[in-house]
Design an enzyme around this catalytic site. Structure first.
Site, mmCIF file in Angstrom:
data_model
loop_
_atom_site.group_PDB
_atom_site.id
_atom_site.type_symbol
_atom_site.label_atom_id
_atom_site.label_comp_id
_atom_site.label_asym_id
_atom_site.label_seq_id
_atom_site.Cartn_x
_atom_site.Cartn_y
_atom_site.Cartn_z
ATOM 1 C CG HIS A 302 -1.753 -1.316 1.234
ATOM 2 N ND1 HIS A 302 -2.800 -1.603 0.397
ATOM 3 C CD2 HIS A 302 -1.560 -2.430 1.997
ATOM 4 C CE1 HIS A 302 -3.232 -2.837 0.660
ATOM 5 N NE2 HIS A 302 -2.505 -3.358 1.614
ATOM 6 C CD GLU A 316 -2.096 -3.483 5.086
ATOM 7 O OE1 GLU A 316 -3.293 -3.361 4.786
ATOM 8 O OE2 GLU A 316 -1.321 -4.257 4.514
ATOM 9 C CG HIS A 369 0.492 -6.623 2.456
ATOM 10 N ND1 HIS A 369 -0.480 -5.841 1.890
ATOM 11 C CD2 HIS A 369 1.435 -6.809 1.501
ATOM 12 C CE1 HIS A 369 -0.143 -5.566 0.639
ATOM 13 N NE2 HIS A 369 1.011 -6.137 0.376
ATOM 14 C CD GLU A 434 -1.819 -9.986 5.073
ATOM 15 O OE1 GLU A 434 -1.732 -8.962 5.791
ATOM 16 O OE2 GLU A 434 -2.388 -10.006 3.974
HETATM 17 ZN ZN LIG Z 1 -2.290 -5.128 2.763
#
Ligand SMILES: [Zn+2]
Length: 473
Positions: A302, A316, A369, A434
């Protein structure tokens, strides 16, 4: 009378023989419509059906191969994709283009001539490509033998079964013969002879200098002489098979003496007839990392207009970038070349991220992420994704996952498959971690803690180094 009987018997034999032959030759037939441009309609006729095999395996088709004017016609995709060629339909000009390496064949519907690399070429018996319809399916039919032979395949017709067998002998990839490894003791230099300048790659990990020579085979005569060296302890060699897409690789590993490092103490250079590896005694004062010669892309997910998952004002993108920058620093200290898809809060498209890694021919791609759940606000822990089972990406994802769990003590959600864009569109082993759930308070508190981010980064960097170590063992 006797003569007549004899004649009858003879005639009967001929009829019998003819019947047996006719029986063996009876092909199936079905109606196929061929587009008539003048009448602007499909003209349906019955055509004899031909079965196809490619490398001995039956080729299923949604429109059968049929015989038209004595030539076997097949849907263009069946034959070209079966032989590894690309197909493009150019509707404006009613042409189909088949590309394979630097070969381009252009067939025009209803034209008796094809273009082969721009040169006009008559089609056998003048039988053209046609637009055809069968059971509601519309396909372009092309002359099988012409296209297959242009693509370098062998085509065999079996009249007993009305089958066309297509086979493409594997292409002979030229390779270097790695003939010898000799030492010039005076210069403490090793010469690897391949007869001509070779295509090679150099990696260094934990006292191992690894030279991979591509499109190369070890000669029967290859051996390593006894040697004395200030920097090399031992030389090993193998015909290496660890690359998924490159077949012939010779791997030569110099086990270096304690303290010797690449590129600080040893240089590897192309020479007129191969590769030269020269070094000197390790200098204890030269700082250096444990790893060199690797390119790793670190991708902070992102950024910019895309904050990723949100929880209140927590974004995030901020976690991803903070952890990614720490991973960069740790790996750079180890001597790894790090390329970042972003180093600040800017937007980079998914395609831009994958293209960046591909264009830089990175060895691995790691995307960072943070998870979110809209239903389960107690979901917790870390998981790492790879595209599909098999290959180095699975090893990479597991190295990262295990190492991060070790470092953080977080709940282990495991390494899993996912068809994420950046995993699918990158050419190298790729993983996506993640790091925790921004939507779960206990995870979120940790994810905004500087010490915890250090642990995450340490885990990711260590996992990556463990993976790199495996690839050059
Ligand atoms: Zn993400």
């Amino acid at each position: 009378m006797k003569r007549l009987l004899l004649r009858l018997a003879f005639a009967f034999c001929i009829i019998l023989a003819f019947n047996i032959m006719a029986f063996a030759y009876t092909p199936a037939a079905d109606k196929v419509g061929v587009f008539d441009a003048g009448a602007n309609t499909y003209d349906y006729k019955s055509y004899n059906i031909v079965s196809l095999t490619n490398k001995g395996a039956d080729v299923p088709t949604d429109m059968p191969a049929v015989i038209m004017d004595g030539r076997t016609m097949v849907p263009v995709r069946v034959i070209s994709e079966g032989l590894g060629a690309g197909v493009l339909w150019l509707s404006q000009t009613r042409q189909v283009s088949i590309s394979y390496g630097d070969l381009f064949i252009v067939l025009t519907i209803d034209s008796a001539e094809a273009l082969v690399n721009g040169k006009s070429t008559a089609l056998p018996e003048g039988v053209p490509a046609v637009l055809a319809k069968y059971n509601g399916v519309q396909r372009t039919l092309v002359p099988l033998r012409f296209v297959a032979e242009q693509l370098g395949a062998d085509v065999e017709w079996d009249p007993e079964t009305y089958t066309v067998h297509v086979d493409k002998p594997p292409e002979e990839v030229p390779f270097y013969e790695v003939e010898a490894l000799n030492q010039d003791a005076e210069a403490d230099m090793f010469a690897i002879s391949t007869g001509e300048p070779a295509d090679y790659d150099v990696k260094f990990f934990d006292q191992r200098l690894v030279i991979d020579i591509f499109n190369a085979k070890l000669s029967d005569r290859f051996s390593v002489p006894n040697f004395e060296s200030a920097w090399a302890e031992e030389v090993r060699y193998s015909q290496y098979t660890g690359y998924a897409d490159i077949k012939n690789v010779v791997r030569i590993v110099f086990q270096m003496k304690s303290g010797a490092r690449y590129p600080e103490n040893v240089s590897v250079d192309a020479s007129a007839d191969g590769i030269s590896v020269a070094g000197g005694a390790p200098d204890e004062t030269v700082p250096g990392g444990d790893a060199a010669g690797f390119t790793v892309v670190i991708d902070a997910g992102h950024g910019g207009d895309d904050p990723g998952a949100m929880s209140g004002n927590y974004r995030e993108t901020d976690i991803n970038l903070a952890v990614a920058l720490r991973v960069r620093d740790l790996l750079q200290n180890a001597g790894v070349k790090i390329l970042m898809t972003r180093t600040d809060d800017t937007y980079v498209s998914l395609a831009g991220r994958a293209e960046f890694a591909n264009a830089n021919e990175a060895d691995i791609f790691v995307s960072i992420h943070t998870n979110a759940s809209s239903e389960n606000f107690s979901a917790s822990g870390i998981e790492t994704y790879y595209l599909a089972p098999g290959g180095w990406a699975v090893v990479l994802a597991n190295c990262i996952q295990d190492s991060v769990i070790d470092q953080t003590g977080a709940f282990d959600r495991g390494a899993k498959t996912a068809n994420f864009f950046v995993l699918r569109e990158t050419d190298m082993p790729a993983a996506l971690i993640e790091t925790g759930f921004i939507t779960t308070e206990s995870d979120r508190v940790k994810l905004f803690d500087e010490g915890y981010r250090d642990s995450l980064a340490e885990g990711i960097a260590t996992g990556i180094l463990e993976f790199l170590d495996k690839t050059v063992s």
